[in-house]
Design an enzyme around this catalytic site. Sequence first.
Site, PDB file in Angstrom:
ATOM      1  CE1 TYR A 167      43.850  46.275  40.846  1.00  0.00           C
ATOM      2  CE2 TYR A 167      43.542  48.650  40.821  1.00  0.00           C
ATOM      3  CZ  TYR A 167      43.099  47.391  41.169  1.00  0.00           C
ATOM      4  OH  TYR A 167      41.922  47.239  41.832  1.00  0.00           O
ATOM      5  CG  HIS A 216      42.709  46.166  37.169  1.00  0.00           C
ATOM      6  ND1 HIS A 216      42.202  47.114  36.315  1.00  0.00           N
ATOM      7  CD2 HIS A 216      41.955  46.226  38.282  1.00  0.00           C
ATOM      8  CE1 HIS A 216      41.173  47.720  36.900  1.00  0.00           C
ATOM      9  NE2 HIS A 216      40.996  47.199  38.084  1.00  0.00           N
TER      10      HIS A 216
HETATM   11 CO    CO Z   1      39.318  43.424  39.642  1.00  0.00          CO
END
Ligand code: CO
Length: 408
Positions: A167, A216
């Site tokens: 991420y 995120h």
């Molecule tokens: Co997600």
Amino acid sequence: MEEKTGTRGSGPLRIRDIRVVVTAPEGHNLIVVIVETEEPGLRGLGCATYAYRPHAVTACIERHLRPLLIGRDARNIADLYQLVHYNAYWRNGPVVNNALSGIDMALWDLKGREAGMPLYQLFGGACRDGATVYWHANGDTLEEVEASVQAHLEAGVSHVRVQFSGYGGAKEADWAGSRPPGIYYDPAAYRRSALKALGHIRDRFGEAVELLHDVHERLHPAEAVAFAREVEPLKLFFLEDPLPPEQLDWMGRLRQASATPIAIGELFTHPAEWTTLVARREVDFLRMHLSAMGGLTPARKAAILAEAFGVRTAWHGPPDQSPVGHAACLHLDLASPNFGIREGGRFSEALREVFPGCPETRHGRMYASGLPGLGVDFNEAAAAAFPPNEAVTEWTQARRPDGSLNPP
Ligand code: CO
């Protein structure tokens, strides 16, 4: 003509017992709720998976909901939903919502089992045979990301979520030194590396692939607005969770700044979070986590509301959701005209053994088992071989370069 009596569903079907099992076949704590009725062999299964607070959810069900619900009529789903939702006076938190979801999904599963029909039939029947899925591609180099996308395309999956180094582009922010433990993350490096990876995949595969990307919730709002503009030329299928739930008032500005379709919602637990966004048309895909929002009952209502406003669904489908929860999403997907896309759905041998009847994905679409209710069963003996994971949660400890915590 003689009037027909004894119609199924006319009398009560009483709840005899409620049990909770935590199992971790893949290391994620999956919480399964079993609602048993007075009719021998007739039981329902629900997903109450709050993977990082399993004991709190289990206690809520065993100590508070079980005594409240035993002896009540399992057929009255709408009434029991309201009863549990308001019973603690304070509501809409992830622990009580997950506990409620375990009960709610199990009651819907029971309804389908009793009717002898897959659940989507009770939701109005199927709009489609299978639900189109997207899979995740990842890598620490552009070559690794490309190979991951190539493998998905070869498996027949044309919608791919592309991430670079997970991420956060962690490889560019991998500082040594005496910092607190956590996953270090540099927002500027992340934006550069994510753009580079997405651009590379678009160049390499052209229009053959539908691109998705998950922020995120890690960017500050102004950074998220800028990033939505930066990715606009890449024509994403959607940009996921650009903002945390605390910053939803920025969604209007995000929308004005970019034509990139926005998906959001996996952290939502309060109806005001999704109803307001939908009513303002500031979201394109709702992607709540079904158990965290309270189960199938509120999810159906959210899907129907979204349809009226031209918003589609993309329910959260991570590995820390049980196959029972995945199946609940799938039945909604099959029955919702405004279904958008389904996340994930790759179940290991261990998961298939513990949950016979898992949905199956073939050539980019996920299919239900065809069995009544949710269509998934639960092998408790097999589940016992995978005890709960008691480790302290680490991945949520994301930190910026100065060591301060960042939303995970
Ligand atoms: Co997600």
